[in-house]
Design a protein around this motif. Sequence first.
Motif, PDB file in Angstrom:
ATOM      1  N   GLU A 196     -11.074 -16.528  -6.983  1.00  0.00           N
ATOM      2  CA  GLU A 196     -12.319 -15.782  -6.790  1.00  0.00           C
ATOM      3  C   GLU A 196     -12.964 -15.452  -8.138  1.00  0.00           C
ATOM      4  O   GLU A 196     -14.184 -15.359  -8.256  1.00  0.00           O
ATOM      5  N   ARG A 224     -12.674 -24.059 -11.379  1.00  0.00           N
ATOM      6  CA  ARG A 224     -11.643 -23.767 -10.362  1.00  0.00           C
ATOM      7  C   ARG A 224     -10.692 -24.956 -10.223  1.00  0.00           C
ATOM      8  O   ARG A 224      -9.477 -24.797 -10.113  1.00  0.00           O
ATOM      9  N   PHE A 259     -12.546 -19.251   2.242  1.00  0.00           N
ATOM     10  CA  PHE A 259     -12.920 -18.803   0.893  1.00  0.00           C
ATOM     11  C   PHE A 259     -14.410 -18.551   0.819  1.00  0.00           C
ATOM     12  O   PHE A 259     -15.190 -19.467   1.094  1.00  0.00           O
ATOM     13  N   PRO A 260     -14.787 -17.279   0.492  1.00  0.00           N
ATOM     14  CA  PRO A 260     -13.939 -16.115   0.187  1.00  0.00           C
ATOM     15  C   PRO A 260     -13.526 -15.387   1.469  1.00  0.00           C
ATOM     16  O   PRO A 260     -14.072 -15.671   2.532  1.00  0.00           O
ATOM     17  N   TYR A 263     -10.074  -8.655   1.230  1.00  0.00           N
ATOM     18  CA  TYR A 263      -8.870  -8.301   0.496  1.00  0.00           C
ATOM     19  C   TYR A 263      -8.562  -6.825   0.700  1.00  0.00           C
ATOM     20  O   TYR A 263      -9.452  -5.976   0.569  1.00  0.00           O
ATOM     21  N   TRP A 270      -4.477 -10.583   1.426  1.00  0.00           N
ATOM     22  CA  TRP A 270      -5.721 -11.275   1.782  1.00  0.00           C
ATOM     23  C   TRP A 270      -5.736 -11.527   3.279  1.00  0.00           C
ATOM     24  O   TRP A 270      -4.726 -11.957   3.850  1.00  0.00           O
ATOM     25  N   GLU A 276     -13.863 -16.421   6.991  1.00  0.00           N
ATOM     26  CA  GLU A 276     -14.681 -16.384   5.774  1.00  0.00           C
ATOM     27  C   GLU A 276     -15.677 -15.232   5.806  1.00  0.00           C
ATOM     28  O   GLU A 276     -16.241 -14.933   6.856  1.00  0.00           O
ATOM     29  N   TRP A 279     -20.515 -14.038   0.166  1.00  0.00           N
ATOM     30  CA  TRP A 279     -20.358 -13.664  -1.239  1.00  0.00           C
ATOM     31  C   TRP A 279     -21.024 -12.326  -1.535  1.00  0.00           C
ATOM     32  O   TRP A 279     -20.632 -11.626  -2.473  1.00  0.00           O
ATOM     33  N   VAL A 282     -18.348  -9.981  -1.134  1.00  0.00           N
ATOM     34  CA  VAL A 282     -17.465 -10.018  -2.313  1.00  0.00           C
ATOM     35  C   VAL A 282     -18.080  -9.203  -3.455  1.00  0.00           C
ATOM     36  O   VAL A 282     -17.403  -8.397  -4.108  1.00  0.00           O
ATOM     37  N   TRP A 286     -16.562  -6.093  -5.546  1.00  0.00           N
ATOM     38  CA  TRP A 286     -16.444  -6.111  -7.008  1.00  0.00           C
ATOM     39  C   TRP A 286     -17.147  -4.912  -7.624  1.00  0.00           C
ATOM     40  O   TRP A 286     -16.621  -4.267  -8.538  1.00  0.00           O
TER      41      TRP A 286
END
Length: 317
Positions: A196, A224, A259-260, A263, A270, A276, A279, A282, A286
């Motif tokens: 990630e 990646r 993915f992603p 979590y 995970w 899925e 983002w 995500v 973050w």
Amino acid sequence: MPPFTDDELKAKVQDGYIVESVEEMTEGYRKALAVQLTVQADTELMSAPAYWMAARHAPSTNTQVSAHAIIQDELAHANIAYRLLEDLGVSKERLVYGREPHEFKHPYGFDQPLDNWAELVVANGFFDRAGITLLSDVYNNTSYGPLKRALVKVDMEETFHLRHGEVWMRRLAKSGGDARALLQRAVDWMFPMTLEWFGLPDDMKRHSGQLDYKLKGLTNDQLRQVWMQSTVPLCESLELDVPAHWDEENQEFVLDYPFPCEYDAEDKIWDFAGGEITWDQVFTRWKARGPMNERYVESVRRSRFSVEKWLDSSQAA
């Protein structure tokens, strides 16, 4: 006034031109370089408290000395990147001491606690490998001369950190029992965490300033793949399970999970079964930062404020 327009500078660096001073930069180049260096500096800095707290679990004096040597390297690497930012007119003082903890730009992985020796060595094996992957690409391709020269020392020392992680991963895997179980547990949450780290897939990337200004050479998806080219074979050789495999037909590594995905930071799990996520979700995670964010930032600043307090008291007396 820079000697080039933005388009002229983009064309020149793509043709091999090396920028050596701020006077040669356009505003767009300077901003893109500042963002890259800030992420690099913050990542190196915040790895230090994460590794330091885990080093308390070192199984011997010798291994603790090795872990502390790695921490010393990481702090030096952070100072190099912050120093280069000062050349761009960015205050190191403000970056280290003037921001809120959530404003630091390091990866989410370094907001997680490393709770045992197995997690520390897998962090060396996975996180430091990600650092080498990213910085090697920068070293090979960057158009900024001072950064290219500085990365010679950084790359050599990060390779030592990686070797430390690999040696200990092999040792714990060979031991079996609880040591192997802890190792697999660390791999389970750190493997997706590191993937990630490389960011948005190429087909969703919103801007490519770092590529346009040739501050790096590879895309997120390419990086990646580079990381998995060494990580997956390492884990397979140690008979550790990882959620990825080599696709012979397409000649690339393929992930075996959505993915992603979500979590659970408290349990370090995970949610592959949950499917899925976007983002945007995500980025929301973050931006909220992880469970150790404030503690790690405070630990970096603590001594500095204590010494200032002593000095102020002495002057008042």
